[in-house]
Design a protein around this motif. Structure first.
Motif, PDB file in Angstrom:
ATOM      1  N   GLY A 282      -0.955  15.007   4.844  1.00  0.00           N
ATOM      2  CA  GLY A 282       0.005  13.921   4.943  1.00  0.00           C
ATOM      3  C   GLY A 282      -0.460  12.797   5.854  1.00  0.00           C
ATOM      4  N   THR A 283      -1.673  12.906   6.375  1.00  0.00           N
ATOM      5  CA  THR A 283      -2.179  11.901   7.308  1.00  0.00           C
ATOM      6  C   THR A 283      -2.349  10.538   6.652  1.00  0.00           C
ATOM      7  OG1 THR A 283      -3.244  13.583   8.673  1.00  0.00           O
ATOM      8  CG2 THR A 283      -4.091  11.344   8.876  1.00  0.00           C
ATOM      9  N   ALA A 284      -2.790  10.497   5.411  1.00  0.00           N
ATOM     10  CA  ALA A 284      -2.962   9.197   4.747  1.00  0.00           C
ATOM     11  C   ALA A 284      -1.630   8.444   4.713  1.00  0.00           C
ATOM     12  CB  ALA A 284      -3.507   9.385   3.334  1.00  0.00           C
ATOM     13  N   ARG A 285      -0.558   9.137   4.399  1.00  0.00           N
ATOM     14  CA  ARG A 285       0.763   8.490   4.361  1.00  0.00           C
ATOM     15  C   ARG A 285       1.195   8.075   5.770  1.00  0.00           C
ATOM     16  NH1 ARG A 285       5.004   8.365   0.302  1.00  0.00           N
ATOM     17  NH2 ARG A 285       6.249   6.608   1.002  1.00  0.00           N
TER      18      ARG A 285
ATOM     19  N   LEU B  49      -1.922   9.323  -6.260  1.00  0.00           N
ATOM     20  CA  LEU B  49      -1.283   9.405  -4.942  1.00  0.00           C
ATOM     21  C   LEU B  49      -0.566   8.107  -4.617  1.00  0.00           C
ATOM     22  CD1 LEU B  49      -0.839  11.015  -2.290  1.00  0.00           C
ATOM     23  CD2 LEU B  49      -2.936   9.918  -1.446  1.00  0.00           C
ATOM     24  N   TYR B  50      -1.257   6.978  -4.813  1.00  0.00           N
ATOM     25  CA  TYR B  50      -0.610   5.691  -4.550  1.00  0.00           C
ATOM     26  C   TYR B  50       0.597   5.475  -5.468  1.00  0.00           C
ATOM     27  CZ  TYR B  50      -4.187   4.124  -1.270  1.00  0.00           C
ATOM     28  OH  TYR B  50      -5.002   3.992  -0.169  1.00  0.00           O
ATOM     29  N   GLU B  51       0.484   5.861  -6.718  1.00  0.00           N
ATOM     30  CA  GLU B  51       1.638   5.744  -7.611  1.00  0.00           C
ATOM     31  C   GLU B  51       2.816   6.564  -7.089  1.00  0.00           C
ATOM     32  OE1 GLU B  51       0.094   6.791 -11.520  1.00  0.00           O
ATOM     33  OE2 GLU B  51       0.091   4.661 -12.074  1.00  0.00           O
ATOM     34  N   SER B  52       2.538   7.745  -6.541  1.00  0.00           N
ATOM     35  CA  SER B  52       3.625   8.588  -6.021  1.00  0.00           C
ATOM     36  C   SER B  52       4.291   7.955  -4.797  1.00  0.00           C
ATOM     37  CB  SER B  52       3.105   9.995  -5.684  1.00  0.00           C
ATOM     38  OG  SER B  52       2.363   9.997  -4.471  1.00  0.00           O
ATOM     39  N   TRP B  53       3.599   6.995  -4.154  1.00  0.00           N
ATOM     40  CA  TRP B  53       4.152   6.285  -3.003  1.00  0.00           C
ATOM     41  C   TRP B  53       4.856   4.986  -3.422  1.00  0.00           C
ATOM     42  CZ3 TRP B  53      -0.717   6.400   0.648  1.00  0.00           C
ATOM     43  CH2 TRP B  53      -0.956   7.717   1.056  1.00  0.00           C
ATOM     44  N   GLY B  54       4.923   4.717  -4.733  1.00  0.00           N
ATOM     45  CA  GLY B  54       5.635   3.549  -5.227  1.00  0.00           C
ATOM     46  C   GLY B  54       4.772   2.391  -5.690  1.00  0.00           C
TER      47      GLY B  54
ATOM     48  N   PRO C 129     -17.721  -1.439  -8.203  1.00  0.00           N
ATOM     49  CA  PRO C 129     -17.194  -0.605  -9.281  1.00  0.00           C
ATOM     50  C   PRO C 129     -15.977  -1.276  -9.929  1.00  0.00           C
ATOM     51  CG  PRO C 129     -16.462   0.235  -7.169  1.00  0.00           C
ATOM     52  CD  PRO C 129     -17.390  -0.924  -6.879  1.00  0.00           C
ATOM     53  N   LEU C 130     -15.468  -0.643 -10.933  1.00  0.00           N
ATOM     54  CA  LEU C 130     -14.254  -1.088 -11.602  1.00  0.00           C
ATOM     55  C   LEU C 130     -13.065  -0.465 -10.871  1.00  0.00           C
ATOM     56  CD1 LEU C 130     -13.083  -2.660 -13.997  1.00  0.00           C
ATOM     57  CD2 LEU C 130     -13.343  -0.564 -15.355  1.00  0.00           C
ATOM     58  N   PHE C 131     -12.092  -1.301 -10.516  1.00  0.00           N
ATOM     59  CA  PHE C 131     -10.927  -0.855  -9.765  1.00  0.00           C
ATOM     60  C   PHE C 131      -9.651  -1.011 -10.575  1.00  0.00           C
ATOM     61  CE2 PHE C 131     -13.858  -2.113  -6.361  1.00  0.00           C
ATOM     62  CZ  PHE C 131     -13.716  -1.075  -5.456  1.00  0.00           C
ATOM     63  N   HIS C 132      -8.608  -0.326 -10.128  1.00  0.00           N
ATOM     64  CA  HIS C 132      -7.241  -0.613 -10.515  1.00  0.00           C
ATOM     65  C   HIS C 132      -6.679  -1.505  -9.415  1.00  0.00           C
ATOM     66  CE1 HIS C 132      -6.865   2.319 -13.742  1.00  0.00           C
ATOM     67  NE2 HIS C 132      -7.347   3.246 -12.949  1.00  0.00           N
ATOM     68  N   ALA C 133      -6.142  -2.682  -9.764  1.00  0.00           N
ATOM     69  CA  ALA C 133      -5.425  -3.518  -8.806  1.00  0.00           C
ATOM     70  C   ALA C 133      -3.982  -3.030  -8.816  1.00  0.00           C
ATOM     71  CB  ALA C 133      -5.504  -4.982  -9.204  1.00  0.00           C
ATOM     72  N   MET C 134      -3.453  -2.740  -7.627  1.00  0.00           N
ATOM     73  CA  MET C 134      -2.105  -2.188  -7.514  1.00  0.00           C
ATOM     74  C   MET C 134      -1.246  -3.076  -6.623  1.00  0.00           C
ATOM     75  SD  MET C 134      -2.953   1.908  -7.352  1.00  0.00           S
ATOM     76  CE  MET C 134      -1.385   2.418  -8.069  1.00  0.00           C
ATOM     77  N   LEU C 135       0.063  -3.005  -6.852  1.00  0.00           N
ATOM     78  CA  LEU C 135       1.035  -3.779  -6.070  1.00  0.00           C
ATOM     79  C   LEU C 135       2.150  -2.859  -5.576  1.00  0.00           C
ATOM     80  CD1 LEU C 135       1.488  -6.925  -8.353  1.00  0.00           C
ATOM     81  CD2 LEU C 135       0.339  -6.856  -6.130  1.00  0.00           C
ATOM     82  N   LEU C 136       2.706  -3.228  -4.425  1.00  0.00           N
ATOM     83  CA  LEU C 136       3.837  -2.521  -3.836  1.00  0.00           C
ATOM     84  C   LEU C 136       4.759  -3.539  -3.200  1.00  0.00           C
ATOM     85  CD1 LEU C 136       5.108   0.264  -2.899  1.00  0.00           C
ATOM     86  CD2 LEU C 136       3.826  -0.089  -0.773  1.00  0.00           C
ATOM     87  N   GLY C 137       6.035  -3.468  -3.532  1.00  0.00           N
ATOM     88  CA  GLY C 137       7.004  -4.353  -2.897  1.00  0.00           C
ATOM     89  C   GLY C 137       7.196  -3.976  -1.431  1.00  0.00           C
ATOM     90  N   LEU C 138       7.352  -4.983  -0.591  1.00  0.00           N
ATOM     91  CA  LEU C 138       7.604  -4.760   0.826  1.00  0.00           C
ATOM     92  C   LEU C 138       9.011  -5.257   1.132  1.00  0.00           C
ATOM     93  CD1 LEU C 138       4.199  -5.916   2.368  1.00  0.00           C
ATOM     94  CD2 LEU C 138       4.953  -3.588   1.876  1.00  0.00           C
TER      95      LEU C 138
END
Length: 185
Positions: free
Chosen positions: A120-123, A152-157, A172-181
């Protein structure tokens, strides 16, 4: 190893004194990858660290187990006209990637040393870094070769905006992700 992780916050004014620690943890966490992937080299990371930590609004959290650093997370707001979205491979409306300098916080790095993984350290690093942010959203890039990290990031929203390849050599090829603050504390 304990699970009583203390989180310490740092800003750009402290980046010079913090730099050796960040480089040391990176070299340990990415030792195997750096052997075969030029994008993971410690020298390249050091250049990126210097670039990010010089940005206005740079913020970093480091987790400690006693005095032992267990990992860290850092980032900075995307400036107006940011090149962050320049390698986006997915068509999105222009307003989605328009940056104002105060709209989006880019989570550039989050890493945890091996003994503290799956605890749980990453969170515990992620949330304190983002909780105090004033931007309306955060973004990050996840290597598409790491589906467990993506999940994991998806599980965090976090949600996936699309594929992105930074305009950097050997990227490398990435997934760009967004999270509302804001992120709830």
């Amino acid at each position: 190893m304990t699970t009583g992780i203390e989180i310490r916050h740092y800003t750009g004014g402290q980046s010079t004194e913090l730099r050796p620690l960040l480089l040391e943890v990176y070299a340990e966490v990415y030792a195997a990858a750096a052997l075969s992937d030029p994008f993971a080299s410690p020298d390249r990371f050091a250049e990126g660290l210097d670039h990010w930590s010089a940005r206005p609004g740079w913020s970093c959290v480091v987790g400690y187990d006693g005095e032992q650093p267990v990992g860290y997370a850092y980032g900075a707001p995307l400036p107006s006209g940011s090149r962050w979205w320049g390698g986006l491979l997915t068509d999105v409306p222009a307003d989605v990637v328009a940056e104002t300098g105060i709209r989006t916080f880019a989570l550039s790095e989050l890493m945890v040393r091996e003994p503290w993984r799956k605890t749980g350290t990453a969170r515990r690093l992620h949330d304190p870094l983002l909780t105090a942010r004033r931007e309306e959203r955060a973004t990050l890039l996840v290597d598409q070769d790491h589906p467990k990290v993506h999940a994991l990031y998806e599980s965090w929203g976090w949600t996936t905006l699309g594929g992105l390849r930074p305009r950097l050599d050997d990227a490398p090829l990435f997934h760009a992700m967004l999270l509302g603050l804001p992120v709830a504390p």
